[in-house]
Design an enzyme around this catalytic site. Structure first.
Site, mmCIF file in Angstrom:
data_model
loop_
_atom_site.group_PDB
_atom_site.id
_atom_site.type_symbol
_atom_site.label_atom_id
_atom_site.label_comp_id
_atom_site.label_asym_id
_atom_site.label_seq_id
_atom_site.Cartn_x
_atom_site.Cartn_y
_atom_site.Cartn_z
ATOM 1 N N GLU A 123 -55.616 -110.903 44.291
ATOM 2 C CA GLU A 123 -56.147 -111.409 42.880
ATOM 3 C C GLU A 123 -57.181 -111.947 43.490
ATOM 4 O OE1 GLU A 123 -52.908 -111.833 39.511
ATOM 5 O OE2 GLU A 123 -53.198 -113.891 40.168
ATOM 6 N N ARG A 145 -38.031 -121.310 30.854
ATOM 7 C CA ARG A 145 -37.125 -122.625 31.213
ATOM 8 C C ARG A 145 -38.095 -123.977 30.804
ATOM 9 N NH1 ARG A 145 -39.761 -124.640 35.705
ATOM 10 N NH2 ARG A 145 -40.459 -123.277 37.083
ATOM 11 N N LYS A 184 -43.977 -110.388 38.082
ATOM 12 C CA LYS A 184 -45.149 -110.304 37.372
ATOM 13 C C LYS A 184 -46.297 -109.262 37.829
ATOM 14 C CE LYS A 184 -44.674 -115.333 37.917
ATOM 15 N NZ LYS A 184 -43.369 -115.057 37.935
#
Length: 485
Positions: free
Chosen positions: A204, A297, A119
């Site tokens: 965050e 995916r 990430k």
């Protein structure tokens, strides 16, 4: 260089395995199923042309066992592997090992999977591509470091702690105050380690009234990348999606175009070469959107995009893996229907406790504008080892109201499941809620309205059903055969 795929091993089970096999049947490509001991009578095993037992119930002994899956592909003469979603679908090491074994990997380049799975690295790539990101701090070592960052950047509580190597809503913890930060920091590290084997976190700014928007992307190995428009996945429980739809009711045409082309720009930056999804968080108050992650995916909710565009995304993934160029340009893709998907899971709709066992009765919705992706049949077992989702119910319409009406019919009139509990009552309550119908909701919709949603459940008393039948039998016995019989 193009390489024709002749047989596909599907490295999954249940709904994703069945979905992939359906497209393979259309393409006349034979399939190989892999299965664990509890899944020996599962629907995907019956659907495949061949099936290989790969281990016992726990995923680490079966569906996550890379050696057994690759051995199954080689022993059956499969020349390609499709991972579906979940299990090994976003595992870069598995993708590399599939390719090293001489098999075709139906998915993006393993290096892209690894890059987007980190990430912190993904966020850096997004910044490089001029994609807006949520203000945050990467890999904080202590609660004090987070508090210093908040003071420096003038960030107020609440904030969100996320696993740095996370995804799918796992390892995410919301923090409301400085007092609860130490305990939640420790909890988030523990969850991150359990889920991903790494305790690194990202902190965050938490977006109040956030809307979850994702853009479906398809890219080939020749540098062509297009978007198939967006999906709204805002209705969630514990960061897990429950209802998805396209188009997103929270976007106007200008914002839709901006968010879709931003996603294409990001995927061009990383050279994406399969089907994938760029996820964003939209701040409803400011109309600004921020990058969340890239899912490398096939997504659970890809079916609503297929309903709206008429495209088969699994077919496109296979074509791309064969080395063929995309058969269309951006201007050729149209979204001309509204589509909604509800995820049906075997859970108690009040407590969300898993409900495992045998499905003793199953009536599947049908009729106009309904599409079902099922991983079960009447008499099938819902085992305790895997995700409890066993069916995707999709509806379509000329507009959102019509798509909601069709979904209401599917859930309330067309669906019947006995033997296990499902969240169908919750899904019905949500789609009938005035705020949902008006498109006024955030990712905390269920959290804010849970009591109200549960109070709308219609109780069904088994004794009452038995009495109805008994009264009917008594009436026929007393009156004799009727004219309508």
């Amino acid at each position: 260089m193009e390489r024709k795929i002749r047989k596909i091993l599907v490295a999954n089970r249940g709904v994703p395995a069945v979905r992939i096999m359906q497209t393979c049947r259309d393409l006349k490509i034979p399939t190989v199923a892999v299965y664990s001991t509890p899944d020996r009578l599962s629907l995907h095993v019956f659907m495949a042309d061949e099936a290989v037992h790969i281990g016992e119930g726990p995923p680490l002994k079966s569906y996550l066992n890379m050696d057994r899956v690759i051995e199954a592909a080689l022993s059956t003469g499969a020349d390609a592997v499709h991972p579906g979603w979940g299990f090994l679908a976003e595992n870069a090491e598995f993708a590399r090992r599939v390719i090293e074994a001489g098999l075709i990997w139906i998915g993006p380049n393993p290096e892209i999977i690894a890059l987007m799975g980190d990430k912190k690295a993904a966020k850096e790539v997004a910044k490089r591509a001029n994609v807006p990101t949520i203000p945050g701090i990467e890999d904080p070592k202590s609660p004090e470091e987070i508090l210093s960052w908040m003071e420096r950047e003038r960030i107020d509580f609440p904030i969100m702690l996320k696993a740095a190597l996370g995804g799918g809503g796992k390892g995410m913890v919301k923090v409301e105050s400085a007092e609860e930060l130490p305990q939640k920091f420790s909890h988030a590290q523990s969850e991150a380690y359990k889920a991903f084997g790494d305790s690194s976190l990202i902190a965050e700014k938490y977006i109040e009234r956030g809307r979850h928007i994702e853009v479906q992307i398809v890219g080939d190995k020749h540098g062509h990348i297009v978007h198939l428009f967006e999906r709204e996945c805002t209705i969630q429980r514990r960061n897990q999606k429950i209802i998805e739809e396209t188009p997103a009711p929270s976007l106007d045409d200008d914002l839709r175009q901006e968010i879709c082309f931003t996603a294409v720009r990001l995927m061009r930056e990383i050279g994406y070469d399969s089907a994938g999804t760029v996820e964003f968080l939209l701040d409803a108050a400011t109309r600004k959107f921020y990058f969340l992650e890239v899912n490398t995916r096939l997504q659970v909710e890809h079916g609503v995009t297929e309903l709206a565009t008429g495209l088969d995304i699994v077919d496109l993934m296979i074509q791309i893996a064969e080395g063929r160029p995309l058969p269309f340009h951006q201007r050729d893709i149209q979204s001309n229907r509204w589509a909604i998907e509800c995820r049906l899971t075997a859970e108690d709709p009040r407590t969300f406790a898993p409900s495992f066992g045998t499905i003793t009765r199953l009536q599947i919705p049908d009729g106009p504008n309904i599409r079902i992706s099922s991983g079960v049949y009447e008499g099938a077992e819902i085992p305790p080892y895997y995700d409890s989702m066993f069916m995707l119910i999709m509806s379509a319409g000329a507009d959102r109201d019509q798509a909601i009406r069709v979904m209401d019919r599917a859930l309330s009139r067309g669906l019947r499941v006995e033997g296990v509990k499902t969240i169908a009552p919750l899904l019905i309550s949500i789609i009938r809620h005035p705020k949902f119908r008006a498109g006024e909701f955030s990712t905390r919709f269920i959290e804010h309205h849970l009591e109200e949603l549960v109070s709308a459940f219609k109780e069904t008393d088994p004794d009452e059903e038995v009495l109805k039948i008994a009264r009917y039998v008594a009436e026929i016995s007393a009156l004799g055969p009727q004219s309508w019989m």
